[in-house]
Design an enzyme around this catalytic site. Sequence first.
Site, mmCIF file in Angstrom:
data_model
loop_
_atom_site.group_PDB
_atom_site.id
_atom_site.type_symbol
_atom_site.label_atom_id
_atom_site.label_comp_id
_atom_site.label_asym_id
_atom_site.label_seq_id
_atom_site.Cartn_x
_atom_site.Cartn_y
_atom_site.Cartn_z
ATOM 1 N N GLN A 115 0.830 -1.195 0.000
ATOM 2 C CA GLN A 115 0.000 0.000 0.000
ATOM 3 C C GLN A 115 0.864 1.243 0.000
ATOM 4 O O GLN A 115 1.463 1.610 1.005
ATOM 5 C CB GLN A 115 -0.941 0.032 1.203
ATOM 6 N N CYS A 121 -6.700 1.326 1.473
ATOM 7 C CA CYS A 121 -6.657 -0.079 1.892
ATOM 8 C C CYS A 121 -7.940 -0.814 1.566
ATOM 9 O O CYS A 121 -7.913 -2.016 1.295
ATOM 10 C CB CYS A 121 -6.292 -0.216 3.366
ATOM 11 N N HIS A 195 -8.756 -0.204 9.269
ATOM 12 C CA HIS A 195 -7.898 -0.720 8.201
ATOM 13 C C HIS A 195 -8.485 -2.011 7.638
ATOM 14 O O HIS A 195 -8.991 -2.853 8.386
ATOM 15 C CB HIS A 195 -6.505 -0.981 8.755
ATOM 16 N N ASP A 210 -2.280 -7.841 3.446
ATOM 17 C CA ASP A 210 -2.371 -6.522 4.059
ATOM 18 C C ASP A 210 -1.272 -5.674 3.445
ATOM 19 O O ASP A 210 -0.088 -5.916 3.683
ATOM 20 C CB ASP A 210 -2.185 -6.655 5.583
#
Length: 218
Positions: A115, A121, A195, A210
């Site tokens: 990211q 996200c 998140h 992630d």
Amino acid sequence: MGQVMDHCAMCSGETVANESSEVQAKMRRVCWVPLESNPEVLNGFAWKVGLPKTWGFVDMYGLDPELLAMVPPGCCAVTLLSQCSPAIAKFKEGQRKRIEVEGQKISPDLVYLKQYVGNACGTIACIHSLANSAELVGLPSSSHLGRYLASIAGKSPESAGEMLAEAADLHQASEACAVGGQTSAPAATARVDHHFIAFVERGGGIYELDGGKAFAVN
């Protein structure tokens, strides 16, 4: 596909700290409006970028058997929204150190990107879900997401993440859907404390993806 708000300093701090000054500057410069935690919003984005309308995101209300039974069969990915906290940040750091020592097996077919876009996200969790199910869902190679996936094929998660910042078609689709939620969309540069991550199956393994972590987690 499972249920799919966005960037906060705590969730993405690991990414920022570990990157070059040039990438850090880009992360602070490029921010997208956060996606709302709402299947309607996520489906709007997914369908705009290429997901056939025979597939879509739905809410998951819990992990009890009777609640999981409400999810349509054929689920191929799950996204999870959680609140950022010092405890989560501490766990992530410990997990990273353990995996760096012990190693892990990663499928060569896994699509994972870091990211490097602030507040993206939710969008990235959606992309991770679609990208790792592209063959199953019949994602057209000519679609916005299909073309992006072709452009990052064989590239590192870092390069893929940087290229997302330049993906105008995906940015426009994400922004258009972000302002169509049930609540007023925050500014692209707003700091929020939740998140999104995704869980996908690839090559017989289940992966946590992630973009704010150092790597995918098997």
